[in-house]
Scaffold this active site. Sequence first.
Site, PDB file in Angstrom:
ATOM      1  N   THR A  16       0.823  -1.221   0.000  1.00  0.00           N
ATOM      2  CA  THR A  16       0.000   0.000   0.000  1.00  0.00           C
ATOM      3  C   THR A  16       0.852   1.264   0.000  1.00  0.00           C
ATOM      4  OG1 THR A  16      -1.743  -1.124   1.207  1.00  0.00           O
ATOM      5  CG2 THR A  16      -1.696   1.260   1.419  1.00  0.00           C
ATOM      6  N   SER A  73       2.100  -7.450  -0.717  1.00  0.00           N
ATOM      7  CA  SER A  73       2.896  -8.394   0.079  1.00  0.00           C
ATOM      8  C   SER A  73       2.201  -9.738   0.290  1.00  0.00           C
ATOM      9  CB  SER A  73       3.300  -7.774   1.416  1.00  0.00           C
ATOM     10  OG  SER A  73       2.228  -7.771   2.319  1.00  0.00           O
ATOM     11  N   ASP A 105       0.731  -6.661   5.179  1.00  0.00           N
ATOM     12  CA  ASP A 105       0.070  -7.948   5.432  1.00  0.00           C
ATOM     13  C   ASP A 105       1.043  -9.062   5.834  1.00  0.00           C
ATOM     14  OD1 ASP A 105      -2.403  -6.911   5.041  1.00  0.00           O
ATOM     15  OD2 ASP A 105      -2.575  -7.541   2.951  1.00  0.00           O
ATOM     16  N   THR A 293       2.383 -21.051  20.701  1.00  0.00           N
ATOM     17  CA  THR A 293       1.031 -20.789  21.201  1.00  0.00           C
ATOM     18  C   THR A 293       0.190 -19.986  20.212  1.00  0.00           C
ATOM     19  OG1 THR A 293      -0.273 -19.805  22.970  1.00  0.00           O
ATOM     20  CG2 THR A 293       1.813 -18.734  22.501  1.00  0.00           C
TER      21      THR A 293
HETATM   22  N1  ASP Z   1      -2.241  -5.701   0.950  1.00  0.00           N
HETATM   23  C1  ASP Z   1      -1.237  -4.710   1.276  1.00  0.00           C
HETATM   24  C2  ASP Z   1       0.103  -5.429   1.325  1.00  0.00           C
HETATM   25  O1  ASP Z   1       0.392  -6.083   2.282  1.00  0.00           O
HETATM   26  C3  ASP Z   1      -1.554  -4.078   2.568  1.00  0.00           C
HETATM   27  C4  ASP Z   1      -0.561  -3.050   3.025  1.00  0.00           C
HETATM   28  O2  ASP Z   1       0.478  -2.813   2.480  1.00  0.00           O
HETATM   29  O3  ASP Z   1      -0.851  -2.432   4.072  1.00  0.00           O
HETATM   30  O4  ASP Z   1       0.851  -5.334   0.397  1.00  0.00           O
END
Ligand code: ASP
Length: 512
Positions: A16, A73, A105, A293
């Site tokens: 993002t 990601s 992510d 855990t």
């Molecule tokens: N879906 C995005 C990613 O992980 C979310 C982010 O960057 O906050 O690339």
Amino acid sequence: MSAYADGVLIIYTGGTIGSVHEDPKDPLSPLVPGSMDQILESLPGYLPRDKKIALKGKLVRVEAISLDEPIDSSNIEAKDWQEMARLIKEHYDDYEGFVILHGTDTMAYTSSCLAFMLEDLAKPVIVTGSQLPIGETRSDAVQNVVTAIEFAVARTLGHPIVPEVSVLFHNQLFRGCRLRKVSASGYEGFSSPNLLHLGQAGEHIEVNSAVVRRPPEKPTRLNVAMELDMDIMSLDIFPGMKPEVLRTLFDTPDLKGIVLKTFGTGNAPTTKEFLDAIEYGVREKGLLMVNVTQCMQGEVEQGLYEVSAGLLTAGVIGGLDMTPEAALTKMGTVLGKGLKSARDVADMMQLDLRGEQRASIYNVHFRPAEADTDNGWPVVLRDEDGPLTLEQDGDVFQGHLQGNAPYKEKRLIRAFLRLLGIKTSDGRRGRLDFKLYLDEPDAKEATAEDIPTYLGTVSKRFTTDMDNVILDITHQAKQFIDMGHNLHLTLVPIGGRDVEIRDAHIALMTQD
Ligand code: ASP
């Protein structure tokens, strides 16, 4: 080259954070994945012609590169971690620190994996991202990137250096292999619930030096453990889980390891069907299984409660307070080392390699002494590998126990003697009473109990056909770790039946 490499290299991987307005002059134009230049130009104080950024009254060199194809990601794979590690290795001598821009992510996986891949790291590698794109008016991206750069060029700016893979998010710096994503959209998106954060940024940058790992003593070259074996998976235990499903899963071709996410302090169902299925996975399919855990905070105390002792007997190893992300990526890097035996792999998994778990567990394995292979009483076991010497060579546990320098630098916190999978030789239930001695191969029933080599007396009533004995021998261990010779473990019967023991070892929990 200057007296020391200055400046920061930014590695852009996607996520993002990198979205900018299609038309930079039109704040209402749609957000699209930006180029590295567009991202840098969004930073206040950045001078594009000089490739420098103004920070704390200094101009700091900033250069940037990008993965060939920046990605969300969620699509990160082992090859991307390898590429990030390769880029750091290639440019290691040219910069004082590195910043990786990454989606949130899977950030915790990437920061953990890089921590394990980068061996002997002496410079800051800081991963950051944002919840809102850098092109959004109310974005958290600028703050995160600029603060990450400040931590990365700590040397130039006169702050304490954090020579680790870390994550900067919302003004807090976390150890990369302790990170959890705790909010899908909040600005405080991350936390390291089992470890104090490494630093924070307010008006000033502050570093919690007591938590930060020391750089390697003799700064050597950065070594990258490039081989990753990702034929692994993580698995949540849940109430009512069907053992048949586990067995089917364990039959998956090429599967090598599983991170088992259990209840509370490492507990799982204790039914025979469930434990038999787990044992099938470990002993017959040769899977490496690590217990962590499901809870956000706390640790696995495998073997402390009956409900987790079964996992220990089945061959599952305890992961202490490791996060699932750290356990999974550690497993991938440890399996990637191609160690010669499954036990070497399991032993290495139990060491604290990068501050991902609060202690290292060194195992001293025993086998029956030559003269005593018939499983009759008394059972005399000796350590498997000769002179007991605990030495660490890089990440590899070389040896055994002997009171030499590498071991003495570690603090013994606790020691457990574990006799796992005990059953009577005739397979019948009943009483079992025996005394345990360490280094008293000729011990007999009449041997004194007020001598340092006496470990304790075990009195058990067998209600199942297999059982465990776990003894806290911390006090005695403090004396025997310095003896520097083969250890014998002797079980002296006080009446009762003959026994068979599947696995006898001493687990030494140590801290740096
Ligand atoms: N879906 C995005 C990613 O992980 C979310 C982010 O960057 O906050 O690339």
